[in-house]
Scaffold this motif. Sequence first.
Motif, PDB file in Angstrom:
ATOM      1  N   GLY A  36      33.390  24.714   8.048  1.00  0.00           N
ATOM      2  CA  GLY A  36      32.448  25.589   7.785  1.00  0.00           C
ATOM      3  C   GLY A  36      31.188  25.516   8.497  1.00  0.00           C
ATOM      4  O   GLY A  36      30.573  26.549   8.902  1.00  0.00           O
ATOM      5  N   VAL A  37      30.725  24.350   8.698  1.00  0.00           N
ATOM      6  CA  VAL A  37      29.337  24.423   9.780  1.00  0.00           C
ATOM      7  C   VAL A  37      29.652  24.697  11.079  1.00  0.00           C
ATOM      8  O   VAL A  37      28.751  25.285  11.870  1.00  0.00           O
ATOM      9  N   THR A  38      30.642  24.395  11.790  1.00  0.00           N
ATOM     10  CA  THR A  38      31.077  24.973  13.048  1.00  0.00           C
ATOM     11  C   THR A  38      31.082  26.331  13.353  1.00  0.00           C
ATOM     12  O   THR A  38      31.059  26.871  14.587  1.00  0.00           O
ATOM     13  N   SER A  39      31.321  27.097  12.254  1.00  0.00           N
ATOM     14  CA  SER A  39      31.024  28.693  12.295  1.00  0.00           C
ATOM     15  C   SER A  39      29.760  29.159  11.843  1.00  0.00           C
ATOM     16  O   SER A  39      29.590  30.501  11.673  1.00  0.00           O
ATOM     17  N   MET A  40      28.897  28.280  11.386  1.00  0.00           N
ATOM     18  CA  MET A  40      27.624  28.841  11.123  1.00  0.00           C
ATOM     19  C   MET A  40      26.654  29.223  12.274  1.00  0.00           C
ATOM     20  O   MET A  40      26.408  28.406  13.145  1.00  0.00           O
ATOM     21  N   ASP A  41      25.940  30.238  12.183  1.00  0.00           N
ATOM     22  CA  ASP A  41      25.100  30.854  13.301  1.00  0.00           C
ATOM     23  C   ASP A  41      24.007  29.681  13.451  1.00  0.00           C
ATOM     24  O   ASP A  41      23.794  29.551  14.886  1.00  0.00           O
ATOM     25  N   PRO A  42      23.350  29.207  12.460  1.00  0.00           N
ATOM     26  CA  PRO A  42      22.115  28.386  13.041  1.00  0.00           C
ATOM     27  C   PRO A  42      22.730  27.276  13.718  1.00  0.00           C
ATOM     28  O   PRO A  42      22.081  26.604  14.714  1.00  0.00           O
ATOM     29  N   PHE A  43      23.639  26.668  13.103  1.00  0.00           N
ATOM     30  CA  PHE A  43      24.373  25.406  13.796  1.00  0.00           C
ATOM     31  C   PHE A  43      24.811  25.746  15.283  1.00  0.00           C
ATOM     32  O   PHE A  43      24.487  24.862  16.174  1.00  0.00           O
ATOM     33  N   LEU A  44      25.306  27.022  15.608  1.00  0.00           N
ATOM     34  CA  LEU A  44      25.956  27.236  16.860  1.00  0.00           C
ATOM     35  C   LEU A  44      24.904  27.550  17.865  1.00  0.00           C
ATOM     36  O   LEU A  44      24.665  27.120  19.112  1.00  0.00           O
ATOM     37  N   ILE A  45      23.752  28.227  17.445  1.00  0.00           N
ATOM     38  CA  ILE A  45      22.472  28.494  18.067  1.00  0.00           C
ATOM     39  C   ILE A  45      21.796  27.142  18.567  1.00  0.00           C
ATOM     40  O   ILE A  45      21.316  27.115  19.726  1.00  0.00           O
ATOM     41  N   SER A  61      26.290  28.373  24.045  1.00  0.00           N
ATOM     42  CA  SER A  61      27.214  29.068  24.818  1.00  0.00           C
ATOM     43  C   SER A  61      28.334  29.719  23.861  1.00  0.00           C
ATOM     44  O   SER A  61      28.667  30.919  24.241  1.00  0.00           O
ATOM     45  N   VAL A  62      28.712  28.921  22.756  1.00  0.00           N
ATOM     46  CA  VAL A  62      29.867  29.448  21.819  1.00  0.00           C
ATOM     47  C   VAL A  62      29.257  30.672  21.065  1.00  0.00           C
ATOM     48  O   VAL A  62      29.699  31.601  20.833  1.00  0.00           O
ATOM     49  N   TYR A  63      27.973  30.413  20.705  1.00  0.00           N
ATOM     50  CA  TYR A  63      27.379  31.463  19.985  1.00  0.00           C
ATOM     51  C   TYR A  63      27.330  32.749  20.729  1.00  0.00           C
ATOM     52  O   TYR A  63      27.564  33.820  20.220  1.00  0.00           O
ATOM     53  N   ALA A  64      26.878  32.568  22.008  1.00  0.00           N
ATOM     54  CA  ALA A  64      26.797  33.796  22.724  1.00  0.00           C
ATOM     55  C   ALA A  64      28.239  34.474  22.937  1.00  0.00           C
ATOM     56  O   ALA A  64      28.188  35.726  22.844  1.00  0.00           O
ATOM     57  N   LYS A  65      29.024  33.888  23.358  1.00  0.00           N
ATOM     58  CA  LYS A  65      30.557  34.143  23.334  1.00  0.00           C
ATOM     59  C   LYS A  65      30.926  35.174  21.885  1.00  0.00           C
ATOM     60  O   LYS A  65      31.593  36.024  21.921  1.00  0.00           O
ATOM     61  N   LYS A  90      36.904  32.368  20.663  1.00  0.00           N
ATOM     62  CA  LYS A  90      35.824  32.109  21.487  1.00  0.00           C
ATOM     63  C   LYS A  90      35.326  30.800  21.253  1.00  0.00           C
ATOM     64  O   LYS A  90      34.135  30.404  21.924  1.00  0.00           O
ATOM     65  N   PHE A  91      35.963  30.178  20.324  1.00  0.00           N
ATOM     66  CA  PHE A  91      35.505  28.649  20.277  1.00  0.00           C
ATOM     67  C   PHE A  91      36.387  27.827  21.322  1.00  0.00           C
ATOM     68  O   PHE A  91      36.956  26.702  20.837  1.00  0.00           O
ATOM     69  N   ASP A  92      35.950  28.005  22.400  1.00  0.00           N
ATOM     70  CA  ASP A  92      36.663  27.180  23.373  1.00  0.00           C
ATOM     71  C   ASP A  92      35.972  26.184  24.239  1.00  0.00           C
ATOM     72  O   ASP A  92      36.129  25.998  25.412  1.00  0.00           O
ATOM     73  N   SER A  93      34.860  25.798  23.537  1.00  0.00           N
ATOM     74  CA  SER A  93      34.067  24.765  24.039  1.00  0.00           C
ATOM     75  C   SER A  93      34.544  23.418  24.149  1.00  0.00           C
ATOM     76  O   SER A  93      35.131  22.946  23.069  1.00  0.00           O
TER      77      SER A  93
END
Length: 155
Positions: free
Chosen positions: A45-54, A59-63, A75-78
């Motif tokens: 759940g956390v890895t898909s949250m925008d504030p965490f990604l930002i 780079s994952v958030y931008a993709k 798009k989560f290919d980091s």
Amino acid sequence: MAVGALAKSDGKDYPGNMTVFVFLACLVASSGGLIFGYDIGISGGVTSMDPFLIRFFPSVYAKEQEVVETNQYCKFDSALLTLFTSSLYLAALVASLFASVTTRKFGRRMTMLGGGVTFLVGAILNGFALNIAMLIIGRILLGVGVGFSNQVIIR
């Protein structure tokens, strides 16, 4: 198929009683596997949250924000995001290999206590993480705690 409630007794009477200690031992043993499930639910759940990604994976958030018609999971290919996610499981695997030696030397109680303290330190480090290195080190400590605790509980 297990149907313990419907099985006939063979007439033997076992002297074991349900005590507080037996109940607590069963509770601790049965909750050992919950740590993995809890982590999967939380980290997924956390890895898909925008504030965490930002904050940690811009780079994952931008993709993720580029094109919304395609599957978001592609798009989560980091590599760093993969390292963040899998570091707990790899650390748990390695720690469980050494936990039996620790259990023989120090006993189950001290090994579980050490695993719990390591897990707590990892959780605190992840809670106060300022950068990706702190996140990954915290996840490794969480994995060591999980590996030690689960090996002792299952053993």
